[in-house]
Design a protein around this motif. Structure first.
Motif, PDB file in Angstrom:
ATOM      1  N   HIS A 243      27.344   6.376   1.476  1.00 46.08           N
ATOM      2  CA  HIS A 243      25.943   5.923   1.492  1.00 46.08           C
ATOM      3  C   HIS A 243      25.813   4.419   1.655  1.00 46.08           C
ATOM      4  CE1 HIS A 243      24.443   9.868   0.933  1.00 46.08           C
ATOM      5  NE2 HIS A 243      24.834  10.022  -0.322  1.00 46.08           N
TER       6      HIS A 243
ATOM      7  N   ALA B  26      24.354   1.304   3.982  1.00 47.78           N
ATOM      8  CA  ALA B  26      23.265   1.107   4.945  1.00 47.78           C
ATOM      9  C   ALA B  26      23.859   0.619   6.254  1.00 47.78           C
ATOM     10  CB  ALA B  26      22.276   0.088   4.413  1.00 47.78           C
TER      11      ALA B  26
ATOM     12  N   GLU C 135      22.587  -0.711   8.897  1.00 53.74           N
ATOM     13  CA  GLU C 135      22.105  -1.964   9.515  1.00 53.74           C
ATOM     14  C   GLU C 135      22.442  -3.186   8.667  1.00 53.74           C
ATOM     15  OE1 GLU C 135      20.065   0.322   8.296  1.00 53.74           O
ATOM     16  OE2 GLU C 135      18.377  -0.575   7.245  1.00 53.74           O
ATOM     17  N   LEU C 136      23.155  -2.967   7.547  1.00 55.88           N
ATOM     18  CA  LEU C 136      23.582  -4.098   6.712  1.00 55.88           C
ATOM     19  C   LEU C 136      25.092  -4.285   6.869  1.00 55.88           C
ATOM     20  CD1 LEU C 136      21.725  -3.376   3.323  1.00 55.88           C
ATOM     21  CD2 LEU C 136      20.977  -4.855   5.181  1.00 55.88           C
TER      22      LEU C 136
ATOM     23  N   GLU D 160      26.332  -7.476   2.743  1.00 59.33           N
ATOM     24  CA  GLU D 160      24.938  -7.187   2.397  1.00 59.33           C
ATOM     25  C   GLU D 160      24.824  -5.877   1.632  1.00 59.33           C
ATOM     26  OE1 GLU D 160      23.315  -7.365   6.292  1.00 59.33           O
ATOM     27  OE2 GLU D 160      22.779  -9.494   6.139  1.00 59.33           O
TER      28      GLU D 160
ATOM     29  N   LEU E 222      23.512  -5.474  -2.571  1.00 55.99           N
ATOM     30  CA  LEU E 222      22.255  -4.745  -2.829  1.00 55.99           C
ATOM     31  C   LEU E 222      21.867  -4.723  -4.311  1.00 55.99           C
ATOM     32  CD1 LEU E 222      20.089  -3.120  -1.296  1.00 55.99           C
ATOM     33  CD2 LEU E 222      21.438  -1.072  -1.744  1.00 55.99           C
TER      34      LEU E 222
ATOM     35  N   TYR F  61      13.802 -11.025  -3.209  1.00 53.55           N
ATOM     36  CA  TYR F  61      14.660 -10.038  -2.563  1.00 53.55           C
ATOM     37  C   TYR F  61      13.816  -9.017  -1.828  1.00 53.55           C
ATOM     38  CZ  TYR F  61      18.529  -6.835  -1.727  1.00 53.55           C
ATOM     39  OH  TYR F  61      19.481  -6.034  -1.127  1.00 53.55           O
TER      40      TYR F  61
ATOM     41  N   ARG G   8      14.040  -8.062   2.057  1.00 58.82           N
ATOM     42  CA  ARG G   8      14.204  -6.672   2.515  1.00 58.82           C
ATOM     43  C   ARG G   8      13.127  -6.322   3.543  1.00 58.82           C
ATOM     44  NH1 ARG G   8      18.052  -4.863   2.980  1.00 58.82           N
ATOM     45  NH2 ARG G   8      16.983  -2.933   3.495  1.00 58.82           N
TER      46      ARG G   8
ATOM     47  N   HIS H  74      13.804  -8.036   6.789  1.00 60.70           N
ATOM     48  CA  HIS H  74      14.937  -7.366   7.420  1.00 60.70           C
ATOM     49  C   HIS H  74      14.479  -6.080   8.112  1.00 60.70           C
ATOM     50  CE1 HIS H  74      19.100  -5.804   7.750  1.00 60.70           C
ATOM     51  NE2 HIS H  74      18.533  -4.654   7.462  1.00 60.70           N
TER      52      HIS H  74
ATOM     53  N   HIS I  75      14.499  -4.981  12.117  1.00 63.42           N
ATOM     54  CA  HIS I  75      15.288  -3.841  12.612  1.00 63.42           C
ATOM     55  C   HIS I  75      14.437  -2.710  13.184  1.00 63.42           C
ATOM     56  CE1 HIS I  75      19.534  -4.758  11.843  1.00 63.42           C
ATOM     57  NE2 HIS I  75      19.060  -5.563  10.923  1.00 63.42           N
TER      58      HIS I  75
ATOM     59  N   HIS J  32      18.569   7.952   2.896  1.00 63.03           N
ATOM     60  CA  HIS J  32      19.734   7.792   2.011  1.00 63.03           C
ATOM     61  C   HIS J  32      19.787   6.384   1.428  1.00 63.03           C
ATOM     62  CE1 HIS J  32      21.403  11.365   4.254  1.00 63.03           C
ATOM     63  NE2 HIS J  32      21.400  11.728   3.001  1.00 63.03           N
ATOM     64  N   PHE J  33      19.422   5.415   2.276  1.00 61.58           N
ATOM     65  CA  PHE J  33      19.457   4.035   1.785  1.00 61.58           C
ATOM     66  C   PHE J  33      18.489   3.840   0.632  1.00 61.58           C
ATOM     67  CE2 PHE J  33      20.207  -0.389   1.794  1.00 61.58           C
ATOM     68  CZ  PHE J  33      18.989  -1.011   1.578  1.00 61.58           C
TER      69      PHE J  33
ATOM     70  N   VAL K 183      20.005   5.282  -2.426  1.00 62.20           N
ATOM     71  CA  VAL K 183      21.041   4.387  -2.944  1.00 62.20           C
ATOM     72  C   VAL K 183      20.399   3.192  -3.641  1.00 62.20           C
ATOM     73  CG1 VAL K 183      22.846   2.759  -2.240  1.00 62.20           C
ATOM     74  CG2 VAL K 183      22.839   5.074  -1.338  1.00 62.20           C
TER      75      VAL K 183
ATOM     76  N   CYS L 160      21.004   1.862  -7.312  1.00 65.73           N
ATOM     77  CA  CYS L 160      21.449   0.483  -7.580  1.00 65.73           C
ATOM     78  C   CYS L 160      20.453  -0.313  -8.411  1.00 65.73           C
ATOM     79  CB  CYS L 160      21.681  -0.255  -6.259  1.00 65.73           C
ATOM     80  SG  CYS L 160      23.102   0.373  -5.365  1.00 65.73           S
TER      81      CYS L 160
ATOM     82  N   LEU M 174      21.227  12.048  -2.672  1.00 64.90           N
ATOM     83  CA  LEU M 174      22.539  11.408  -2.690  1.00 64.90           C
ATOM     84  C   LEU M 174      23.673  12.416  -2.577  1.00 64.90           C
ATOM     85  CD1 LEU M 174      21.769   8.736  -5.420  1.00 64.90           C
ATOM     86  CD2 LEU M 174      22.242   8.311  -3.013  1.00 64.90           C
TER      87      LEU M 174
END
Lengths: 223, 430
Positions: free
Chosen positions: A93, A95, A97-98, A102, A106, B3, B7, B10, B14, B336-337, B340, B344, B427
């Motif tokens: 898992h 990312a 695009e990172l 990076e 996270l 942050y 994000r 970013h 993208h 999924h990101f 995650v 985190c 996950l």
């Protein structure tokens, strides 16, 4: 120290209720390497998710270093996950695009760490897992083993006390799997509490303690 | 917070192609929408100004002749027929006797003719006006005294000369069988005698009585010819004493309306016009009034602008659909990101807030672009010549609200489609 008392987890409502965990009680000491084994659907991943604050039990109590995790709000739980827990998943898992750095940074971002410090810490962690030269690489350019090591570095970002690994070698070949296991043992020797879910009994044997589950209950524990 | 901003930036980078489409469509839609709203607010404002102006000024009654004779094939008969149907004195009497009209309106009216007295080789010209009290008060800014005649300065001098000439045995011949002169403190005209007063219009710019100006071309109203129509030669008599000088089949006349109060309603004036049309079926009477003209124009313009508004709303709707589609695609990719991220230390609420902010920034940029495009859009879609469009704050507000709504709805639907409720299950997926 992790302490769970009579943890029950139900899914569904009314007549369609599934009992994933049926009154689990366990205690994991600081610095222990514990493996949880069992067939698919026995509840081991559910238990891991509750340990990591990713899911909430239906009944029971869960304490981590004296803190009542079951009573935490969503925000407190997020902070608990960020500061106390490091997750490693079977599917990595990362990312796409990172960059590797990076991805590692996270959890640091969610902890409010500044950009400069995030970069420096990410470098240190990638070096720790032997991937210093892959700092700017994207996951597409990494092998399976390298991706899992980046995932481990990410899990270590905020100096967690507990590392939770759900089938960490499941998507790796034997050689890479052994490297990952070696890294986990190394981290454990440094004092980290490691809880690993696996269906591989060979890997489970490398742990200090093995908890065997079936149908939502602990049926055996072996040191 | 920092942050989260990094994000968001970013993610914007993208997904720039998808977001560029959303930005462009929202920009065009919001620009068109704001232009259409600006049109409405400008029109409303202009109408309001015209209404106030109309309620304060004179409303002129125009008439058009619907006669049988064509002016090209039979000009004499056409002219005669035309002259038989202005607003005659009888028609005026009918109007002023109707309280339905006089309650809200002042009816300003005058009949006009020219009178000439010939003395040897000299011609003395006078403008004879049979004027009602309302028009007199409007012109001279004073109330008329009953039974009095009012003379322009030049008319007074000329009538004094005639009067003294008659006493001294001079011979004067009336051109139209109308003899008028001053005898002492009286004006003698035909077989009537009036006390008189010399008076000029209060407003020096009013050099031509509206009733005369109504028949003049713009060329005649300008420059040197204006001197021919000053009130210097005016002899103003009460309208009740009207008569026709010989040689004139009828008198020039015109009628003006003025609302007494601020509750301007075009209906009462329209009723007057209807009444006149009934009295003189060979004429078509209409109201010449800036408010009504503008209202008529607005109705014409509104057809086009309603169409553009429909186009704007359609584009905005498509933009909204684009937002939902974009969020669906991007959040499905990020599924999924996001899971995650929760693992985190983030929360679903934080992820939802970041995503909403991300899309809102795109839409805000689109809205600003739409505002910057306003001059270009105006050139493309507005063909009439208004000096400027007044900005409708409501239009901008609606666009801003749309941006917020699109962001919230799209994020909600996108996250729902991404099935992130059970993060742990996500996950577990490969």
């Amino acid at each position: 120290m992790i302490e769970m008392k009579e943890i029950v987890k139900h899914y569904g409502k009314g007549d369609n209720v599934t009992e994933a965990l049926k009154g689990i009680s366990l205690r994991i000491e600081n610095g222990e390497f514990t493996a949880i084994t069992g067939h698919s659907g026995c509840g081991k991943s559910t238990l891991l998710n509750i340990l990591g604050g990713m899911d909430r039990q239906t009944k029971g109590e869960y304490f981590c270093d004296g803190e009542d995790v079951s009573g935490m709000s969503e925000r407190e739980l997020a902070k608990f996950r960020n500061s106390h827990i490091g997750f490693v998943f079977q599917a990595f898992h990362l990312a796409g695009e990172l960059t590797a750095a990076e991805n590692v940074a996270l959890p640091l971002g969610y902890a409010g760490v500044g950009a400069k410090e995030r970069k420096e810490r990410a470098k240190v962690l990638l070096d720790r897992v032997g991937l210093a030269e892959k700092y700017k690489a994207y996951p597409a350019k990494l092998s399976g083993g390298e991706m899992q090591r980046v995932a481990i570095a990410r899990a270590l970002a905020n100096h967690p006390r507990i590392l939770l690994a759900d089938e960490p070698t499941g998507n790796l070949d034997h050689e890479n799997g052994e490297k990952i296991m070696a890294l986990l043992r190394e981290l454990n020797k440094e004092g980290m509490t490691v809880v690993m879910v696996t269906h591989d009994l060979e890997l489970a044997a490398m742990a200090d303690r093995c908890i065997h589950m079936a149908d939502g209950s602990i049926i055996a524990q072996k040191n | 917070m920092k942050y989260s901003i990094s994000r968001i930036l970013h993610n914007l980078f993208h997904n720039r192609l998808l977001y560029l489409f959303v930005l462009a469509s929202f920009a065009i839609g919001s620009g068109l929408f704001i232009i259409c709203m600006n049109f409405r607010s400008t029109g409303e404002r202009l109408l309001e100004e015209a209404k106030i102006e109309s309620s304060q000024g004179l409303i002129k009654i125009q008439w058009y002749f619907n006669g049988e004779f064509d002016v090209m094939t039979n000009p004499e008969e056409a002219e005669k027929e035309r002259n038989e149907y202005p607003i005659p004195y009888d028609a005026y009497l009918k109007l002023v006797s109707n309280p339905q009209y006089t309650e809200d309106l002042d009816i300003l009216y005058a009949l006009n003719s020219g009178v000439t007295i010939w003395e040897s080789e000299n011609l003395l010209d006078f403008d004879l006006y049979f004027m009602n009290d309302q028009l007199f008060a409007h012109l001279y800014d004073t109330d008329r005294q009953e039974g009095k005649a009012y003379l322009g300065e030049a008319a007074y001098e000329a009538l004094l000369y005639v009067g003294e000439g008659i006493k001294n045995g001079k011979e004067f011949k009336p051109w139209n069988d109308v003899m008028l002169y001053i005898d002492g403190d009286r004006l003698i005209i035909q077989d009537k005698s009036y006390p008189y007063e010399v008076i000029m219009p209060k407003d020096p710019d009013v050099v031509v009585l509206p009733v005369v100006a109504a028949f003049l071309t713009e060329e005649e109203l300008s420059g040197e010819l204006m001197d021919n129509y000053r009130m210097d030669d005016a002899v103003v008599l009460p309208v009740e004493d009207v008569f026709k000088p010989a040689g004139f089949p009828l008198l020039m006349n015109n009628l003006f309306l003025r609302y007494r109060n601020a509750n301007w309603s075009e209906d009462t004036a329209a009723q007057v016009v209807k009444e006149l049309n009934k009295i003189n079926p060979k004429s078509s009477f209409t109201i010449e009034n800036r408010y009504l003209e503008l209202k008529g124009d607005m109705e014409d313009y509104s057809y086009d602008m309603d169409r553009w508004m429909l186009i704007a709303i359609s584009i905005l709707f498509l933009s909204g659909v684009g937002c939902i589609g974009t969020m669906y695609l991007t959040l499905e990719k990020r599924r999924h990101f996001m899971a995650v991220s929760v693992a985190c230390g983030s929360t679903l609420k934080r992820i939802a807030a970041e995503t909403t902010a991300e899309l809102f920034l795109v839409l805000a940029a689109g809205g600003l672009t739409g505002i910057l495009l306003l001059p270009l859009l105006r050139k493309l879609i507005i063909y009439w010549d208004w000096e400027k469009l007044y900005v409708s704050a409501g239009g901008i507000g609606i666009v801003a609200a749309a941006a917020v709504a699109f962001s919230l709805i799209s994020t909600f639907l996108g996250l729902h489609a991404a099935r992130l409720k059970d993060v742990a299950a996500v996950l577990k997926e490969e």
